[in-house]
Design an enzyme around this catalytic site. Sequence first.
Site, PDB file in Angstrom:
ATOM      1  N   GLU A   1     -38.849-166.748  -9.770  1.00  0.00           N
ATOM      2  CA  GLU A   1     -38.486-166.847  -8.437  1.00  0.00           C
ATOM      3  C   GLU A   1     -36.849-166.697  -8.309  1.00  0.00           C
ATOM      4  O   GLU A   1     -36.593-166.388  -7.114  1.00  0.00           O
ATOM      5  CB  GLU A   1     -38.624-168.530  -7.999  1.00  0.00           C
ATOM      6  CG  GLU A   1     -40.261-168.790  -8.236  1.00  0.00           C
ATOM      7  CD  GLU A   1     -40.892-167.897  -7.221  1.00  0.00           C
ATOM      8  OE1 GLU A   1     -40.461-167.642  -5.797  1.00  0.00           O
ATOM      9  OE2 GLU A   1     -42.088-167.133  -7.600  1.00  0.00           O
ATOM     10  N   GLY A   2     -36.120-166.765  -9.416  1.00  0.00           N
ATOM     11  CA  GLY A   2     -34.555-166.421  -8.987  1.00  0.00           C
ATOM     12  C   GLY A   2     -34.578-165.128  -8.656  1.00  0.00           C
ATOM     13  O   GLY A   2     -33.962-164.519  -7.742  1.00  0.00           O
ATOM     14  N   HIS A   3     -35.346-163.988  -9.388  1.00  0.00           N
ATOM     15  CA  HIS A   3     -35.191-162.737  -9.074  1.00  0.00           C
ATOM     16  C   HIS A   3     -35.877-162.455  -7.572  1.00  0.00           C
ATOM     17  O   HIS A   3     -35.494-161.619  -6.874  1.00  0.00           O
ATOM     18  CB  HIS A   3     -36.203-161.765  -9.865  1.00  0.00           C
ATOM     19  CG  HIS A   3     -35.534-161.907 -11.272  1.00  0.00           C
ATOM     20  ND1 HIS A   3     -36.234-162.290 -12.242  1.00  0.00           N
ATOM     21  CD2 HIS A   3     -34.501-161.042 -11.827  1.00  0.00           C
ATOM     22  CE1 HIS A   3     -35.623-162.056 -13.491  1.00  0.00           C
ATOM     23  NE2 HIS A   3     -34.415-161.393 -13.095  1.00  0.00           N
TER      24      HIS A   3
ATOM     25  N   GLY B   1     -27.120-162.511  -9.644  1.00  0.00           N
ATOM     26  CA  GLY B   1     -27.280-163.939  -9.511  1.00  0.00           C
ATOM     27  C   GLY B   1     -26.301-164.623 -10.178  1.00  0.00           C
ATOM     28  O   GLY B   1     -25.773-164.555 -11.194  1.00  0.00           O
TER      29      GLY B   1
ATOM     30  N   MET C   1     -34.077-157.062 -15.897  1.00  0.00           N
ATOM     31  CA  MET C   1     -34.652-156.553 -17.123  1.00  0.00           C
ATOM     32  C   MET C   1     -35.946-156.802 -16.793  1.00  0.00           C
ATOM     33  O   MET C   1     -36.683-157.209 -18.161  1.00  0.00           O
ATOM     34  CB  MET C   1     -33.869-157.157 -18.396  1.00  0.00           C
ATOM     35  CG  MET C   1     -32.426-156.755 -18.389  1.00  0.00           C
ATOM     36  SD  MET C   1     -31.855-157.031 -20.138  1.00  0.00           S
ATOM     37  CE  MET C   1     -31.901-158.481 -20.375  1.00  0.00           C
TER      38      MET C   1
ATOM     39  N   GLN D   1     -26.971-154.391 -24.724  1.00  0.00           N
ATOM     40  CA  GLN D   1     -26.496-155.582 -24.421  1.00  0.00           C
ATOM     41  C   GLN D   1     -26.898-156.626 -25.150  1.00  0.00           C
ATOM     42  O   GLN D   1     -26.842-157.746 -25.116  1.00  0.00           O
ATOM     43  CB  GLN D   1     -26.590-155.782 -22.889  1.00  0.00           C
ATOM     44  CG  GLN D   1     -28.035-156.020 -22.555  1.00  0.00           C
ATOM     45  CD  GLN D   1     -28.114-156.471 -20.969  1.00  0.00           C
ATOM     46  OE1 GLN D   1     -27.995-155.584 -20.129  1.00  0.00           O
ATOM     47  NE2 GLN D   1     -28.169-157.621 -20.682  1.00  0.00           N
TER      48      GLN D   1
ATOM     49  N   SER E   1     -34.549-168.647 -15.733  1.00  0.00           N
ATOM     50  CA  SER E   1     -34.423-167.645 -16.672  1.00  0.00           C
ATOM     51  C   SER E   1     -35.729-167.017 -17.152  1.00  0.00           C
ATOM     52  O   SER E   1     -36.471-167.952 -17.306  1.00  0.00           O
ATOM     53  CB  SER E   1     -33.462-168.129 -17.526  1.00  0.00           C
ATOM     54  OG  SER E   1     -33.334-167.447 -18.597  1.00  0.00           O
TER      55      SER E   1
ATOM     56  N   LYS F   1     -26.078-167.339 -11.654  1.00  0.00           N
ATOM     57  CA  LYS F   1     -26.380-168.082 -12.982  1.00  0.00           C
ATOM     58  C   LYS F   1     -25.564-167.332 -14.040  1.00  0.00           C
ATOM     59  O   LYS F   1     -25.072-168.021 -14.877  1.00  0.00           O
ATOM     60  CB  LYS F   1     -28.038-167.970 -13.235  1.00  0.00           C
ATOM     61  CG  LYS F   1     -28.426-169.013 -14.499  1.00  0.00           C
ATOM     62  CD  LYS F   1     -29.473-168.196 -15.098  1.00  0.00           C
ATOM     63  CE  LYS F   1     -29.350-168.318 -16.697  1.00  0.00           C
ATOM     64  NZ  LYS F   1     -29.731-167.210 -17.110  1.00  0.00           N
ATOM     65  N   ASP F   2     -25.598-166.048 -13.930  1.00  0.00           N
ATOM     66  CA  ASP F   2     -24.882-165.310 -14.990  1.00  0.00           C
ATOM     67  C   ASP F   2     -23.551-165.135 -14.381  1.00  0.00           C
ATOM     68  O   ASP F   2     -23.035-163.939 -13.866  1.00  0.00           O
ATOM     69  CB  ASP F   2     -25.549-163.837 -15.238  1.00  0.00           C
ATOM     70  CG  ASP F   2     -27.103-163.972 -15.972  1.00  0.00           C
ATOM     71  OD1 ASP F   2     -26.651-164.713 -17.200  1.00  0.00           O
ATOM     72  OD2 ASP F   2     -27.727-163.899 -15.421  1.00  0.00           O
TER      73      ASP F   2
HETATM   74  O1  PAF Z   1     -28.858-159.757 -15.543  1.00  0.00           O
HETATM   75  C1  PAF Z   1     -29.686-158.898 -16.188  1.00  0.00           C
HETATM   76  O2  PAF Z   1     -30.569-159.067 -15.974  1.00  0.00           O
HETATM   77  C2  PAF Z   1     -28.809-157.818 -16.822  1.00  0.00           C
HETATM   78  O3  PAF Z   1     -27.789-158.062 -17.508  1.00  0.00           O
HETATM   79  C3  PAF Z   1     -28.595-156.493 -15.859  1.00  0.00           C
HETATM   80  C4  PAF Z   1     -27.469-156.915 -14.941  1.00  0.00           C
HETATM   81  C5  PAF Z   1     -29.935-156.212 -15.305  1.00  0.00           C
HETATM   82  C6  PAF Z   1     -28.145-155.424 -16.835  1.00  0.00           C
HETATM   83  O4  PAF Z   1     -29.171-155.077 -17.849  1.00  0.00           O
END
Ligand code: PAF
Length: 286
Positions: A35-37, A147, A30, A61, A185, A149-150
């Site tokens: 750094e996690g991404h 990740g 999103m 969401q 995050s 984390k989720d």
């Molecule tokens: O983890 C996220 O950033 C979001 O939930 C995702 C997987 C991109 C879906 O919108």
Amino acid sequence: MKIIRSPTSMAAWSEQLRRQGVKIGFVPTMGALHEGHRALIREARLRCDALVVSIFVNPTQFGPQEDLAKYPRTISQDRALCRKEDVDVSFEPTVEAMYPSGFQTMVTLPTIARRWEGEVRPHHFSGVATVVTKLFGVIRPQIALFGQKDFQQSALVRQLVKDLNLGVEIVVYPTVRETDGLSMSSRNIYLSPDDRIRATTLYKSLQAGAEIIRSGVSDGQAVQAAMAQVVEKEPTLTVDYLVVCDPHSLEPLSAVTSRVVLLGAVRIGSVRLIDNILTNPPRRSS
Ligand code: PAF
């Protein structure tokens, strides 16, 4: 790096590469990349030939009282990070393109999404499952990275891919942490300096739980109590849940007999933090 905004153009780009036998990797985000991404993108880069990152703040969401409007949007920095990490396409659809007028279908996940985040954020996972299904449908990647984390999100994406035969390999990459343990995050920027220090309490409590499991305590209640004790020392934190669960079903466990996941969510002021640790009981000597 190409920036593609239209789902039709994105699908055409992918289709052409798939015909040439190119392996497409995908990291959904999103935006507000950290750094996690970056770690996810680097890992994806190693596992595919062509890499797509999506940057889309998905409205379905977010609940009505949640932070959709103020969710951080840092598109120039995000694109710069993607360029640096050799991403081939930044897919940046508009809300209208993803959810045109007349859009009706939502994906629901009854069991795995029911507890924990699902309880606190009732429509969240349906929105996640729907947008992930749509993004997979447009990009048609062979592999996608999420990740750890989720944790619950990753579990439901695996379930979704299996149940709907989506044919995407799902890789869950370990949580990237700040030096003091706080999991990275996009929402950490909401924390005030004092709350930023307090925020490490969540990870400390999960570590306390993991430690007593590794020391041989197998009673689920005792593990939960050990985690709660750490958080109680910080009265400005409100616990949503701190639990010991089966890592596949995410059902709570009364006894720890094999690998478990410790899941936690707390609130500090208006900021909600989630985190988790996977751990094992000590091996029994025969
Ligand atoms: O983890 C996220 O950033 C979001 O939930 C995702 C997987 C991109 C879906 O919108």
